[in-house]
Design a protein around this motif. Structure first.
Motif: not given
Length: 1421
Positions: A11, A14, A16, A125, A129, A1044, A1047-1048, A1051
Motif C-alpha cells: 500500500s 503504490f 493505496s 513499473v 515506483l 498517486w 504510479v497509476r 502502470s
C-alpha cells in the motif's frame, strides 16, 4: 493517527493508503477534517523540538550545514533512489533494443522474446515506483523544512529585539544608489521582510529538495551519453564535451549577476510588502482624509520598482538560457566538425541519427543543470536572508533577581542609562554589547542615570509631560531598550522554568503583567482576550469584569463576552479596548503589574471607578502596580511612590509625604491641574501618603460611591444562549472546477487573444526549426548513401525513447520554483515529441522539400546545420521573451486592479477581514502570478501541440492506433478525473490555511512587548505550530495525490507496452520490425504525453487558485465614490443638521445610533461626552459616511451628505482620530504628504500643537523636551544640558513604520498638526489629546478656540475640562441623545433637577473647578 502510518508495504509502495482521500475528494469538497493526520515525524512540534536539541550541539555551524546534517538520513535515501531511478531509465531502451532485434532477425527462442517484453514492463513499473519514492521522500523533507524554517523564524520573532521604531540617520541625510541598497540589505528586518521570509523564502528553500536530484541524475546522464558518443564517433565527442569546461567561468559570472538580481528583487519586495501592510494598517486614516488614490500611487510606485528588479531577473534568466542553450549547440557543432573534417568520418544514417538523438537527449541533463543552478541560487539567497534574520541579536537578559533584607524582591533600577536601538547597536550580539564600551547617541532619546526602587505590593505612579520618557522607563524595565549601563531589578521567570506560586495569595511571585499605552488585543472573543491562556475561574473573572467597568458593556453587546472584537479590537471603542487590555493584566495571577497610561482612553467617572475598585481594590492586594499616568491628582492619595520624569531623567521621586515636606509636590500636581497649583494647595495632601484634604482625598470616596452605583447597576453578563456571531467568517474558497471566467481574467491580463496568437506562432516557429534540424541531418546522411526508413527509424526511435535524465526542466519565467520542474518519463521530450523520422517513415521526399541537390560538401551541410541550430536557440529565447512580456503585463495589471479594489472597499470589509488574508493575496498569491502561471500556460500549449501532432501522424501511419489512443484516453480520464478534483481542492485548502499564519505573524509583531512581558512566548509558539501543521497537511497530501496519479498512469503505460509486445509476438507474420517498433514506441510516447497533459492541466487549475482569490477581492462591492458634486467652496458655513439618524455596522447587527437629532450652527464648538461605548466615535464616523445610515440623514450647509461622492465629502472635512497613525517617511511627508504647504506653515502647525517652541524652525534653535522614543543611528556623547527635542529639530527627521519612534502623545499631536494644516470648515476631534499631559491639552484647547474661530468643531472627549468652555455639549448614552445644551445650562441645578452632564461632573470630582471655569467665561463674555 493517519492511514499512512500503518499502511502495508504494498500500500505504501503504490500509495493505496491515499485511496480514501481520493474517494472523498471525488464526491465532496474536502475540508481539514477529511484529511489524515500528518506522520508524527512530520509534525511541527516534533521537528522543531528535535532541531532545537540538534542545533544546540552544533551552535557554531552555519544554518545550511545544520539543516543538511539534520536531514542527512532522508537526503541519503533520496540520493539512493535517484541513482537507482537513473540507471533504470536505461534498462527500458536496452530491453527494447533486444526485442526489436528479435523481430528483425529472430535468432533466439520466442520465450526469450516474451521475457524481453516482461522485462520492459518490469523495468517501467520499477522505475515509476522508485521515482515515486524519490519524490515522496523529497516531499517529506520539503514539509519538514517548511515547518522547521517557519518555526525558527517565528521563534526568533518572539525573542529578537523590537526594532519597529528604528530609523537610520543616513536615511534623512539621503543615501542613494549602491550605499542605499547595501544599507537596506544590512538593516534589521522590517515587518514586510518578516512576512516575505515566511511566505516566499521558506517555500524556496524547502522546495529545492524536490528537484536537487537533477544535479545528481544529470551528471550521470551526461557521463553515460558521453560514453555512448565516444563509442559512436570517437575522440570528436570529447572535443565537443570539453566546451562545457570552457563555459564554467561564463556560468560563474552569470550566476553572480543572477544572485545579485535576486537579492535586489527580495529587498524591493520587502519594501513593497511593508508599505502595503502600512496602508492596510492605516486605512482608516487614509479614508478619513480621502487619500486612497494618493497612497495607492505610492504603493504602485514601489510595485513598479519591484517589477523593474523583476525585469533584471528576467534578463539574467535569458542570459542563463543563452549560455546553456548555446552549450549543447556548441558541443554538437564542434563534435560534428571534428568528426567530419578531421577524422574524415562518414555521416551514414546509422551514425548521423544515433549521434543526433544522443545529442538531443543530452540537452535534457545539460539544460537541467542550469535550471537547478538557478533554483539553488534562489534558495541560497533565501536561505541567507533567513540566516541573517535568525542571527539578529535577541533582547538582552538584563534582569537581576535580587532580594531585599526582608526577602522581598527588588524592583527598580540602579545607575541605569538606556536608549532605543540604533542601526549599529541593533546588529551587535549580546556578547559584543557586553564587551564593548557603549556610547550615547547624540541624536537619540536617552534615559540617564535612573535610580529608583519601587515598593513591592504597592501602587507607584510615573508622571511627566508628553515625551519625557515615561513609556521608555517601562520599556527599559521590560528589557525592550538598549541598556548602556547600570542594573535592572525585576523578578522574571525563565521561559522554560516553572511558575513560583504563592500558595497564600495564589499569585505568581515572578510573574509580570503589562498594559501598553496603545491597547494590543488579539482577533478573538473578549473572554479569550481577558483569559490570555489562563484557566477560566468564574468568580475571579466576574470580579475582574466588575472592577474594570466592563459589566455594562458586556450587557449591551448581544453576544456578551463571546463577542468577537476583530483584529486590534477594531469593533471596540478606544476606552473599551483599553479596559479589556487592563482586565487581561488584572485577571492574570502575576504579582507585578505595569500599566502604561491605561486611564487616558476612558471618561472621568470610569477612570475613578477603575482607580477605586481596581488599582487600589481588593483584587490588587499585595500586588505591585507601577502606573504611568497623567491623572496624578486622582491616583496620588494612595501612591507609595511618585516619580516625575523630565527629558529622560528622574526630576523628582518620593512618597507624597516626602514631596510635601520638600515643597516639590506642586511640580507633580501641575501635571493634573487646570490652574497652577500653589505650594499651599500641595500641602493639603495629608499624612501617611493617603491625604486628608477634601481637595484630593475626599473626592475619591464620594466618587467611588456614586460610580459604583452607576457602573455596577448592570446585571452580571449573561452567558449567551445561542452561538455568538462570527465577526470574522471562515475564509471562502471556490468549489469544483475553475470557472471559465477565471481563465478569462488571466488570458486578458497577459494581453488577450493577440498575445496568445503570438505565443502560438512563436511555439510553431520553434517547433518548425527543431524539425528542420532533424530533417537536415537526414539530408546530410542521405548525401552519403540512401537508407531505408526502417534503419533510420530503428536508430532514432531506439534512443529517442531512451533519455539520460528522469527530468526535463521547464524554463521558469522568473524564479525556477519547484513547480517549474516537471519530472517526466524518459519516453517523452516535450520539445521534440514528434520526431523527423516520422516523415522518413511516411516516405516524403525531403529533397524536394528542401530544394537542395545531394552533395557530399561537408562545409555546406555543416554550415546549414549550424545556422538551423542557432535559429532554434534564438527561437527558444524569443519564446521566453514573449512569455516574460505577458507575465509582466499580468503582474502589473492584476496588482493594480486588486489594490484599487481593496482601498475602495467599505470600512466593514476591513473590520471583518483579517490583515493576514489581505496580505496573503498581495504577497503569496502574487508570487504565483509573478513566477509561474504564464509559464505553465505555455507548457500546456506546448503539450497540446505535441499531442495534436502525434495523433495526426499516427492516424496517417497507423489508423488502428486511433482506437488504442481512445482506450488509453478513457483509462486516463477515469484516473485523471479523480486526481484533478482532489488536488484542486487540496490546493485551495492550502491557500486558505496560509492566512492564519500571516495574521499570527502580524499580530505577534504588533504585540511583542506584551507577549514577552507576560512570558507567554511558549503558548504563542504552540499556537503557531498547530497552524503550521494545518497548512502543511493539505500541501503534503496535494503532492501525495501527485504520486498517486504518477504510479497509476505509469502502470497504465507499462500495461499498454506489455499488451503491445504480446500482440506483436502473437502475430509475427504480418508485422515487420519497423511497424512493430512504431506501434510500441508511439504507444509509449502517447501514454507519456497524455500523462503530462493531465498533470499540466491540473497544475494550472491549482495555480489559478491564486487568480480566484485575487478576483474574489476585485469584484466585491466598493464604497460609493461618485455622486452629485457639491459647490467648489462647500461647506462655507459649517452648519450640521442630524435628523433621526439610525446606524448599524451591518444589517445583522443591532442599531448603534438610535434616532438621534441635533443641529450645530455655524462656527459653534460642540463637545460630545458619554460613557465609553455610548456611540460617540460612531457619530464621528457617520459624518464621514464610513457607516451608511439605516434611517435619517445628515445635512451640511443644507446638502445631504448621502448625495455626494465620498472623495468630495471627506476631502472637505477634517478629523483627528482616536488612534493616531503615522506612515514611514519624514515629519514633512506625514504632515504634508502631497507638498501642498510651505515649510513655514508646517512649523506653525507644530507650534500650535506645542510640539516645538515658538519660532523654532531648525536644529539650531530647537528648545523643547526630549523625545520619548526617538531611535536614530549616530553615536556620540550627549550631556543633559545639551539635550533638546531632537525628534522635531528638522522636518526631514525620519518617521519609522507606524510612527513607533515617537511616543503615543507625540503621535497624537502630529496627527493634530496634520489636521490643522487642512484648515477645514468642519473639524472633528475624537479623543485627540487623550495621551497628552493636561498642561499641553489645555494649551491646545486654547489654541483651538483661537485658531478655529471661523470653523465648526465637534470634539469627543473624556476629559470634561477639555470641552467645558465649548458652546454646547451633546450627551450620548447607548446611542441616544440625553442632553444637548450649553455647559452653563447643563450645570444649572437651580430648578432642583440634576442633568446627566452635572452628574458626570460630580462623579469626576471636578465639579467646583468646572463651575468656576464656566463662570469665568461668562464674566469674560
Amino acid at each position: 493517527m493517519g492511514t499512512e502510518s500503518y499502511a502495508s508495504y504494498l500500500s505504501w509502495l503504490f500509495f493505496s493508503w491515499f485511496n480514501s482521500v481520493i474517494e472523498v475528494g471525488t464526491t465532496k469538497t474536502l475540508n481539514q477534517s477529511d484529511l489524515p493526520e500528518l506522520l508524527p515525524q512530520l509534525r511541527s512540534r516534533t521537528i522543531w523540538s528535535q532541531f532545537q536539541v540538534f542545533q544546540n550541539a552544533r551552535a557554531s555551524a552555519s544554518l545550511l550545514r545544520r539543516i543538511l546534517t539534520f536531514n542527512a538520513t532522508s537526503l541519503i535515501w533520496q540520493m539512493v533512489f535517484v541513482v537507482i531511478s537513473t540507471f533504470l531509465d536505461f534498462s527500458v531502451p536496452f530491453f527494447l533494443k533486444l526485442f526489436l532485434s528479435y523481430i528483425n532477425d529472430p535468432k533466439v527462442s520466442p520465450k526469450v522474446a516474451y521475457l524481453y517484453v516482461i522485462l520492459i514492463f518490469v523495468a517501467q513499473v520499477s522505475r515509476s515506483l522508485v521515482q515515486s519514492q524519490m519524490f515522496y521522500m523529497g516531499r517529506k523533507i520539503n514539509v519538514a523544512l517548511m515547518a522547521l524554517l517557519n518555526s525558527e523564524i517565528y521563534a526568533k520573532t518572539l525573542t529578537r529585539r523590537d526594532m519597529s521604531g528604528l530609523v537610520d540617520k543616513k536615511k534623512k541625510d539621503g543615501a542613494t544608489g549602491k550605499d542605499k541598497d547595501e544599507k537596506k540589505d544590512n538593516a534589521p528586518a522590517s515587518a514586510g521582510k518578516v512576512v516575505n521570509l515566511m511566505s516566499t523564502d521558506t517555500v524556496r528553500v524547502s522546495g529545492v529538495v524536490n528537484f536537487w536530484h537533477i544535479g545528481i541524475s544529470s551528471p550521470i546522464g551526461i557521463a553515460l551519453g558521453t560514453y555512448l558518443l565516444y563509442d559512436l564517433i570517437g575522440w570528436s565527442s570529447l572535443v565537443g564535451m570539453s566546451i562545457l569546461v570552457i563555459t564554467i567561468p561564463v556560468n560563474k559570472a552569470v550566476r553572480k549577476r543572477y544572485a545579485k538580481g535576486q537579492r535586489e528583487l527580495s529587498s524591493a519586495r520587502d519594501e513593497r510588502v511593508t508599505l502595503m501592510g502600512e496602508l492596510i494598517a492605516g486605512i482608516r486614516m487614509i479614508k478619513f482624509f480621502a487619500w486612497e488614490l494618493s497612497f495607492s500611487e505610492k504603493v504602485l510606485k514601489a510595485r513598479e520598482f519591484e517589477l523593474k528588479k523583476l525585469i533584471n531577473v528576467y534578463k539574467n534568466t535569458i542570459l542563463f538560457q543563452v549560455v546553456w542553450f548555446s552549450s549543447p549547440l556548441l558541443v554538437t557543432i564542434c563534435s560534428f566538425f571534428c568528426y567530419a573534417k578531421i577524422q574524415k568520418g562518414e555521416f551514414t544514417p546509422a551514425v548521423a541519427f544515433t549521434a543526433m538523438v544522443l545529442f538531443t537527449r543530452l540537452k535534457a541533463p545539460l539544460n537541467g543543470l542550469p535550471a537547478v543552478y538557478m533554483a539553488l541560487t534562489n534558495a541560497s539567497v533565501s536561505l541567507n536572508r533567513i540566516a541573517e534574520y535568525l542571527e539578529e541579536p535577541n533582547i538582552k537578559n538584563v534582569f537581576e533577581n535580587r532580594r531585599k533584607s526582608n526577602n522581598a524582591p527588588e524592583i527598580g533600577m540602579k545607575d541605569m542609562s538606556a536608549q532605543w536601538w540604533t542601526t549599529d547597536s541593533a546588529k551587535t550580539s549580546n556578547e559584543a554589547n557586553a564587551a564593548q564600551v557603549r556610547t550615547e547617541d547624540e541624536d537619540q532619546f536617552i534615559l540617564r542615570n535612573i535610580n529608583v526602587s519601587f515598593p513591592v505590593g504597592e501602587l507607584s505612579i510615573i508622571c511627566g509631560p508628553t515625551g519625557s520618557g515615561k513609556t521608555s522607563l517601562l520599556m527599559a524595565m521590560l528589557g525592550e531598550m538598549d541598556v548602556l549601563t547600570g542594573h535592572i531589578y525585576l523578578p522574571r521567570r525563565p521561559l522554560d522554568g516553572g511558575k513560583d506560586f504563592d500558595p497564600a495569595s495564589g499569585l505568581i511571585n515572578d510573574g509580570i503583567a503589562f498594559v501598553s499605552q496603545q491597547a494590543w488585543l488579539q482577533n478573538a472573543s473578549i473572554r479569550d482576550n481577558i483569559l490570555f491562556g489562563s484557566q477560566y475561574e468564574e468568580e475571579r473573572y466576574k470580579e475582574v469584569i466588575e472592577v474594570c467597568a466592563l459589566k455594562r458593556d458586556l450587557e449591551i453587546l448581544e453576544d456578551g463576552d463571546q463577542t468577537e472584537i476583530g483584529e486590534k479590537g477594531i469593533t471596540l471603542s478606544g476606552g473599551q479596548k483599553q479596559r479589556v487590555s487592563l482586565a487581561r493584566a488584572i485577571y492574570s495571577r502575576s504579582r507585578h503589574v505595569l500599566l502604561d497610561d491605561c486611564l487616558s482612553a476612558v471618561d472621568a467617572h470610569t477612570a475613578e471607578h477603575i482607580y477605586g475598585k481596581c488599582l487600589v481594590g481588593p483584587i490588587m492586594k499585595n500586588r505591585t502596580c507601577i502606573l504611568v499616568t497623567h491623572h496624578v491628582r486622582l491616583c496620588i492619595p494612595t501612591a507609595k511612590l511618585v516619580v516625575l520624569m523630565s527629558n529622560g531623567e528622574i526630576a523628582l521621586q518620593g512618597s507624597v509625604q516626602q514631596l510635601r515636606e520638600q515643597g516639590t509636590l506642586s511640580q507633580v500636581l501641575e501635571e493634573d491641574d487646570e490652574e497652577p497649583t500653589t505650594d499651599s494647595d500641595a500641602d493639603t495632601v495629608g499624612d501617611n501618603d493617603v491625604g486628608t484634604s477634601s481637595t484630593i482625598a475626599q473626592p475619591p470616596k464620594l466618587r467611588r460611591k456614586s460610580t459604583s452605583k452607576d457602573l455596577n447597576a448592570a446585571k452580571d453578563p449573561a452567558e449567551p444562549i445561542k452561538d455568538a456571531k462570527k465577526l470574522v467568517l471562515e475564509e471562502t474558497r471556490q468549489e469544483g472546477r475553475v470557472k471559465w471566467s477565471i481563465y478569462q481574467v488571466y488570458v486578458n491580463a497577459v494581453g488577450g487573444i493577440p498575445f496568445w496568437l503570438l505565443l502560438l506562432a512563436v511555439f510553431c516557429l520553434t517547433r518548425t526549426v527543431e524539425v528542420s534540424e532533424s530533417l537536415w541531418i537526414r539530408e546530410w546522411a542521405n548525401s552519403y548513401a540512401p537508407d531505408t526508413a526502417l534503419t533510420k527509424f530503428m536508430f532514432s526511435k531506439m534512443y529517442a525513447i531512451a533519455g539520460f535524465s528522469a527530468s526535463n526542466p521547464a524554463p521558469s519565467p522568473i524564479y525556477g520554483e519547484s513547480h517549474a520542474f516537471h519530472t517526466q518519463p524518459v519516453l517523452y521530450d516535450p520539445i521534440a515529441s514528434v520526431d523527423n523520422t516520422t516523415f522518413a517513415t511516411m516516405g516524403q521526399d525531403t529533397d524536394s522539400l528542401l530544394g537542395k541537390p545531394k552533395t557530399d560538401d561537408t562545409n555546406y551541410y555543416l554550415a546549414i546545420y549550424a545556422l538551423i541550430s542557432i535559429s532554434a536557440s534564438l527561437a527558444h529565447i524569443l519564446q521566453t521573451i514573449v512569455l516574460y512580456f505577458g507575465s509582466l503585463r499580468a503582474a502589473r495589471l492584476l496588482y493594480k486592479k486588486l489594490l484599487m479594489a481593496v482601498v475602495r472597499a467599505p470600512l466593514r470589509f476591513f473590520d471583518t477581514t483579517p490583515v493576514g488574508r489581505i496580505m496573503n493575496r498581495f504577497s503569496n498569491d502574487f508570487e504565483t502570478v509573478d513566477s509561474s502561471i504564464a509559464n505553465n500556460f505555455s507548457q500546456l500549449l506546448s503539450l497540446i501541440i505535441s499531442v495534436s501532432s502525434i495523433i495526426i501522424v499516427l492516424a496517417y501511419i497507423t489508423p488502428a492506433f486511433v482506437f488504442v489512443a481512445a482506450v488509453i484516453s478513457v483509462a486516463y480520464l477515469a484516473v485523471g478525473k479523480k486526481y484533478i478534483s482532489t488536488s484542486r481542492e487540496l490546493k485551495r485548502l492550502h491557500s486558505v490555511s496560509r492566512s492564519p499564519i500571516y495574521s499570527m505573524f502580524g499580530e505577534t509583531l504588533a504585540g511583542l512587548a506584551t507577549i514577552r512581558a507576560f512570558s507567554e512566548q511558549s503558548r504563542f509558539m504552540s499556537d503557531l505550530l498547530v497552524k503550521i501543521d494545518d497548512s502543511n497537511r493539505p500541501f503534503y497530501f496535494l503532492w501525495i495525490a501527485n504520486r498517486w496519479l504518477s504510479v497509476r498512469s505509469d502502470s497504465i503505460g507499462a500495461i499498454v507496452a506489455l499488451s503491445s509486445g504480446v500482440f506483436i509476438l502473437m502475430h509475427p507474420a504480418g508485422i515487420d520490425a519497423g511497424t512493430a517498433g512504431l506501434a510500441l514506441t508511439y504507444a509509449l510516447e502517447f501514454v507519456a504525453l497524455v500523462n503530462f497533459l493531465v498533470r499540466e492541466y491540473t497544475q494550472i487549475e491549482m495555480e489559478l487558485n491564486a487568480i480566484e482569490r485575487i478576483t474574489e477581492y476585485t469584484v466585491m462591492p466598493a464604497a460609493i465614490v461618485e455622486g452629485r458634486r457639491p459647490p467648489a467652496a462647500w461647506p462655507t458655513e459649517g452648519t450640521i443638521e442630524v435628523k433621526d439618524l439610525e446606524l448599524k455596522y451591518a444589517p445583522d447587527l443591532e442599531t448603534v445610533l438610535r434616532g438621534i437629532s441635533f443641529k450645530v450652527e455655524s462656527r459653534q464648538k460642540i463637545g460630545v461626552v458619554g460613557r465609553t461605548g455610548s456611540g460617540k466615535s460612531t457619530l464621528a464616523l457617520s459624518l464621514f459616511r464610513f457607516v451608511e445610515p439605516v434611517a435619517g440623514s445628515i445635512h451640511i450647509d443644507g446638502i445631504n451628505i448621502g448625495d455626494i461622492g465620498l472623495d468630495d465629502l471627506r476631502s472637505r472635512l477634517t478629523i483627528i482620530p482616536q488612534d493616531p497613525m503615522l506612515f514611514t517617511g519624514t515629519i514633512r511627508s506625514n504632515l504634508d504628504p502631497f507638498n501642498n504647504h510651505v515649510d513655514a506653515e508646517l512649523w506653525e502647525a507644530l507650534q500650535r500643537v506645542h510640539l516645538v517652541s515658538s519660532g523654532q524652525d531648525s536644529l539650531a534653535n530647537s528648545d523643547n523636551e526630549g523625545d520619548d522614543t526617538t531611535r536614530s543611528s549616530t553615536t556620540g556623547p550627549v550631556t543633559a544640558a545639551s539635550k533638546t527635542n531632537v525628534s522635531f529639530s528638522s522636518l526631514d527627521n525620519p518617521v519609522s513604520e507606524g510612527g513607533s519612534n515617537f511616543s503615543q502623545g507625540q503621535r497624537q499631536l502630529l496627527c493634530m498638526a496634520r489636521a490643522l494644516l487642512r484648515n477645514s470648515k468642519i473639524i472633528v476631534m475624537d479623543e485627540a489629546t487623550a495621551s497628552v499631559d493636561f498642561a499641553t491639552d489645555k494649551a491646545i484647547q486654547s489654541a483651538i478656540q483661537r485658531e478655529f474661530e471661523n470653523s465648526t468643531v465637534i470634539c469627543i472627549a473624556h476629559r470634561l475640562n477639555t470641552i467645558i468652555l465649548y458652546d454646547k455639549v451633546l450627551v450620548l448614552d447607548h446611542g441616544k441623545v440625553l442632553e444637548f445644551d450649553t455647559p452653563a445650562n447643563l450645570l444649572d441645578d437651580s430648578k432642583g433637577q440634576k442633568t446627566h452632564f452635572r452628574e458626570m461632573c460630580e462623579r469626576s470630582g471636578e465639579l467646583d473647578v468646572l463651575l468656576e471655569m464656566v463662570k469665568n467665561q461668562s464674566r469674560a463674555v
